[in-house]
Design a protein around this motif. Sequence first.
Motif, PDB file in Angstrom:
ATOM      1  N   THR A 173       0.826  -1.173   0.004  1.00 35.94           N
ATOM      2  CA  THR A 173      -0.054   0.150   0.041  1.00 35.94           C
ATOM      3  C   THR A 173       0.951   1.431  -0.009  1.00 35.94           C
ATOM      4  O   THR A 173       0.173   2.349  -0.355  1.00 35.94           O
ATOM      5  N   GLY A 174       2.162   0.985   0.473  1.00 36.00           N
ATOM      6  CA  GLY A 174       2.860   2.310   0.341  1.00 36.00           C
ATOM      7  C   GLY A 174       2.796   3.125   1.712  1.00 36.00           C
ATOM      8  O   GLY A 174       3.060   4.474   1.801  1.00 36.00           O
ATOM      9  N   GLY A 175       2.004   2.636   2.896  1.00 35.36           N
ATOM     10  CA  GLY A 175       1.847   3.406   3.775  1.00 35.36           C
ATOM     11  C   GLY A 175       1.452   2.492   5.156  1.00 35.36           C
ATOM     12  O   GLY A 175       1.401   1.221   5.037  1.00 35.36           O
ATOM     13  N   ARG A 176       1.246   2.767   6.334  1.00 36.93           N
ATOM     14  CA  ARG A 176       0.960   2.155   7.522  1.00 36.93           C
ATOM     15  C   ARG A 176      -0.396   1.587   7.448  1.00 36.93           C
ATOM     16  O   ARG A 176      -1.318   2.078   6.920  1.00 36.93           O
ATOM     17  N   THR A 177      -0.636   0.164   7.890  1.00 31.14           N
ATOM     18  CA  THR A 177      -1.998  -0.382   7.864  1.00 31.14           C
ATOM     19  C   THR A 177      -1.975  -1.039   9.324  1.00 31.14           C
ATOM     20  O   THR A 177      -1.158  -1.136  10.145  1.00 31.14           O
ATOM     21  N   PRO A 208       3.208   1.205  24.034  1.00 27.50           N
ATOM     22  CA  PRO A 208       1.864   1.300  23.510  1.00 27.50           C
ATOM     23  C   PRO A 208       1.918   1.702  22.052  1.00 27.50           C
ATOM     24  O   PRO A 208       1.224   1.212  21.075  1.00 27.50           O
ATOM     25  N   SER A 209       2.906   2.668  21.831  1.00 21.57           N
ATOM     26  CA  SER A 209       2.986   3.316  20.454  1.00 21.57           C
ATOM     27  C   SER A 209       3.492   2.159  19.441  1.00 21.57           C
ATOM     28  O   SER A 209       3.649   2.325  18.412  1.00 21.57           O
ATOM     29  N   TRP A 210       4.042   1.248  20.110  1.00 17.22           N
ATOM     30  CA  TRP A 210       4.796   0.122  19.025  1.00 17.22           C
ATOM     31  C   TRP A 210       3.693  -0.764  18.629  1.00 17.22           C
ATOM     32  O   TRP A 210       4.190  -1.471  17.452  1.00 17.22           O
ATOM     33  N   LEU A 211       2.650  -0.766  18.959  1.00 17.39           N
ATOM     34  CA  LEU A 211       1.478  -1.585  18.577  1.00 17.39           C
ATOM     35  C   LEU A 211       0.556  -1.009  17.642  1.00 17.39           C
ATOM     36  O   LEU A 211       0.065  -0.011  17.525  1.00 17.39           O
ATOM     37  N   PRO A 212       0.248  -1.700  16.634  1.00 15.60           N
ATOM     38  CA  PRO A 212      -0.564  -1.290  15.407  1.00 15.60           C
ATOM     39  C   PRO A 212      -2.155  -1.539  15.855  1.00 15.60           C
ATOM     40  O   PRO A 212      -2.466  -1.973  16.707  1.00 15.60           O
ATOM     41  N   ASP A 213      -2.985  -0.771  15.031  1.00 19.20           N
ATOM     42  CA  ASP A 213      -4.472  -0.969  15.418  1.00 19.20           C
ATOM     43  C   ASP A 213      -4.824  -2.154  14.924  1.00 19.20           C
ATOM     44  O   ASP A 213      -3.928  -2.837  14.099  1.00 19.20           O
ATOM     45  N   VAL A 214      -6.022  -2.869  15.144  1.00 18.75           N
ATOM     46  CA  VAL A 214      -6.136  -4.330  15.037  1.00 18.75           C
ATOM     47  C   VAL A 214      -7.559  -4.104  14.199  1.00 18.75           C
ATOM     48  O   VAL A 214      -8.446  -3.551  14.919  1.00 18.75           O
ATOM     49  N   GLN A 215      -7.776  -4.934  13.158  1.00 19.94           N
ATOM     50  CA  GLN A 215      -9.232  -5.103  12.502  1.00 19.94           C
ATOM     51  C   GLN A 215      -9.474  -6.534  12.235  1.00 19.94           C
ATOM     52  O   GLN A 215      -8.602  -7.245  12.327  1.00 19.94           O
ATOM     53  N   ALA A 216     -10.417  -6.918  11.654  1.00 27.33           N
ATOM     54  CA  ALA A 216     -10.861  -8.221  11.259  1.00 27.33           C
ATOM     55  C   ALA A 216     -10.304  -8.732  10.310  1.00 27.33           C
ATOM     56  O   ALA A 216     -10.052  -7.664   9.130  1.00 27.33           O
ATOM     57  N   VAL A 221      -7.265  -2.613   3.904  1.00 27.25           N
ATOM     58  CA  VAL A 221      -6.337  -1.746   4.600  1.00 27.25           C
ATOM     59  C   VAL A 221      -5.770  -0.681   3.569  1.00 27.25           C
ATOM     60  O   VAL A 221      -4.910   0.209   4.268  1.00 27.25           O
ATOM     61  N   GLY A 222      -6.022  -0.662   2.653  1.00 31.23           N
ATOM     62  CA  GLY A 222      -5.305   0.083   1.457  1.00 31.23           C
ATOM     63  C   GLY A 222      -5.697  -0.542   0.126  1.00 31.23           C
ATOM     64  O   GLY A 222      -6.153  -1.327  -0.098  1.00 31.23           O
ATOM     65  N   THR A 223      -4.742   0.246  -0.750  1.00 34.15           N
ATOM     66  CA  THR A 223      -4.892  -0.589  -2.160  1.00 34.15           C
ATOM     67  C   THR A 223      -3.625  -0.546  -2.693  1.00 34.15           C
ATOM     68  O   THR A 223      -2.596   0.129  -2.062  1.00 34.15           O
ATOM     69  N   VAL A 224      -3.231  -1.087  -3.577  1.00 34.89           N
ATOM     70  CA  VAL A 224      -1.827  -1.330  -4.492  1.00 34.89           C
ATOM     71  C   VAL A 224      -1.369  -0.197  -4.723  1.00 34.89           C
ATOM     72  O   VAL A 224      -2.060   0.355  -5.573  1.00 34.89           O
ATOM     73  N   CYS A 225      -0.151   0.374  -4.211  1.00 32.66           N
ATOM     74  CA  CYS A 225       0.352   1.651  -4.618  1.00 32.66           C
ATOM     75  C   CYS A 225       1.176   1.236  -5.981  1.00 32.66           C
ATOM     76  O   CYS A 225       1.454   0.499  -6.515  1.00 32.66           O
ATOM     77  N   ALA A 226       1.658   2.611  -6.560  1.00 34.75           N
ATOM     78  CA  ALA A 226       2.335   2.609  -7.827  1.00 34.75           C
ATOM     79  C   ALA A 226       3.580   1.910  -7.814  1.00 34.75           C
ATOM     80  O   ALA A 226       3.903   1.027  -8.632  1.00 34.75           O
ATOM     81  N   ALA A 227       4.339   2.047  -6.671  1.00 28.30           N
ATOM     82  CA  ALA A 227       5.676   1.489  -6.800  1.00 28.30           C
ATOM     83  C   ALA A 227       5.466  -0.087  -6.456  1.00 28.30           C
ATOM     84  O   ALA A 227       6.406  -0.825  -7.257  1.00 28.30           O
ATOM     85  N   ALA A 228       4.624  -0.645  -5.510  1.00 25.35           N
ATOM     86  CA  ALA A 228       4.331  -1.950  -5.549  1.00 25.35           C
ATOM     87  C   ALA A 228       3.645  -2.716  -6.638  1.00 25.35           C
ATOM     88  O   ALA A 228       4.115  -3.798  -7.057  1.00 25.35           O
ATOM     89  N   ALA A 229       2.964  -1.901  -7.462  1.00 25.45           N
ATOM     90  CA  ALA A 229       2.533  -2.436  -8.739  1.00 25.45           C
ATOM     91  C   ALA A 229       3.533  -2.576  -9.606  1.00 25.45           C
ATOM     92  O   ALA A 229       3.886  -3.534 -10.676  1.00 25.45           O
ATOM     93  N   GLU A 230       4.667  -1.597  -9.843  1.00 25.45           N
ATOM     94  CA  GLU A 230       5.784  -1.878 -10.573  1.00 25.45           C
ATOM     95  C   GLU A 230       6.734  -3.006 -10.246  1.00 25.45           C
ATOM     96  O   GLU A 230       7.155  -3.714 -11.228  1.00 25.45           O
ATOM     97  N   GLU A 231       6.865  -3.267  -8.913  1.00 30.24           N
ATOM     98  CA  GLU A 231       7.616  -4.497  -8.426  1.00 30.24           C
ATOM     99  C   GLU A 231       7.101  -5.606  -8.745  1.00 30.24           C
ATOM    100  O   GLU A 231       7.545  -6.717  -8.854  1.00 30.24           O
ATOM    101  N   THR A 232       5.521  -5.791  -8.596  1.00 29.01           N
ATOM    102  CA  THR A 232       4.985  -7.216  -8.519  1.00 29.01           C
ATOM    103  C   THR A 232       4.064  -7.663  -9.645  1.00 29.01           C
ATOM    104  O   THR A 232       3.868  -8.706  -9.889  1.00 29.01           O
ATOM    105  N   GLY A 233       3.536  -6.645 -10.554  1.00 32.07           N
ATOM    106  CA  GLY A 233       2.813  -6.892 -11.464  1.00 32.07           C
ATOM    107  C   GLY A 233       1.399  -6.711 -11.064  1.00 32.07           C
ATOM    108  O   GLY A 233       0.420  -7.062 -12.057  1.00 32.07           O
TER     109      GLY A 233
END
Length: 486
Positions: A173-177, A208-216, A221-233
Amino acid sequence: MDTTSGSPAPVVVGIDVATAAVRVLCVDASGRVLAEGKEPLPQPVRSGDRSEQDAGAWWPAAARALRAALSRLAGGGREVVAVAASATSGTCVLVGPEGRPLSPALMYDDRRAAELNAYAQESGAARWSALGISVGPTAALGRLAWYAQTEEVARPRGSRLLHTPDLLAERLTGGRTATDWSHSLKTGYDPLRGEWPTEVLDALGIPPSWLPDVQAPGTEVGTVCAAAAEETGLPEGASVRLGMTDGCTGQLATGAVRPGEFVGVLGTTYVLKGVTRELVTDPSGAVYSHRHPDGWWLPGGASNTGGEALGWFDWSRFPELDAAAAARGPASFVSYPLRREGERFPFVSSAARGFTTGTPADDAERHRADQEGVAFLERLALERVAELGVAVEGPLHAAGGGSRSALWTRIRATVLGRELRVVDRAETAFGAALLAAAGTLYGNLSEAASAMVGPGRTVEPEPREQQALEESYGEFVGALRERGLL
């Protein structure tokens, strides 16, 4: 969407980050696997209580496996709409503010924080009791405390913990999740109250700041970013969804996703997992529960017996021994094949040792007795679940490498006195793909499993062997009682 309407046919992608390799499956809406990719990972470095792996290798291996799989879809009128990842339970790494690992990853079997985990168990005793879990010596919670206390690893401002799929999600995603409530269970997350255990974090000195938010699991949690699209296809904008641990996604891949459905996974070890509407707690600690993506619960346990306990012979002989053991019929004695000292499920005992009650006539009978012994343990596991008030409905789903043995599966069905349903692609990466499909191709996980998991094949009990195996099971239970294990 389908190609008949002129739109690309949708595809979901499941990623499995195992100990030795990253595996990728591209799956269509009917559950058909269209393409695969696999890339090796560096072997963990194990020394004493320590077990580490280069966390910096996870993303490059995943990117290469994705590109290899997706290249096989090129030009096929397919559109990847979502991706989700699964990994070993409890593997984690401390990263800096930019998400780069500050040390090797601490693996699921790392025991350096055993004493800290014992303190965590004591500090949160009431919480763990309500959850029906215990903080074992290899729990990730203690390793998080080790990170907080050690001088071996730099801890700059903005440091935080990532589980394996979290690192992949952030690169995709290129960001925190957020993380999911399955991978975070052994890090101390409380899925019953929906919170991190602040009283335990304070006692262990974990920020506590070390721990991420938690979801089901299954949440976007996001969408594929341009950089990841380039690397992965992967296509830019594809949905990135939360996964679950490898044990959980292996269960989902069998289709055992609704209350009352259970699966016996016979691999290196034997694992029983199922679905209940309410949380099941076991005072002995043998059974514990993950939370189902739809809010139900996934009780289960893992034994120290299983396929690895049969490894006294060259595995190339397995078909030969199976054929000879099938012709022989039930063994004349009972075996409890244990891969190491101690047992975790369906009873907990550090004193447990493997045993036999007789001497095999030949290798074929020894092989048969070992297979029967694992089946006896499976029956004992189902009886333990029943003692906790859980009804196992319908056929028992069967998965794992051991389920490829026609003889062993028939023995299991006969010992249990119930049908077994064997699914062909009960793989971790396929379970991750189901989570990617839930909410994109389908409304929820149950709908995705109904549409994508095939009917499998049904294995019936063998009536001619039922009486002999019933008598042997009685001998097996009696031998466990004589040794003080039950």
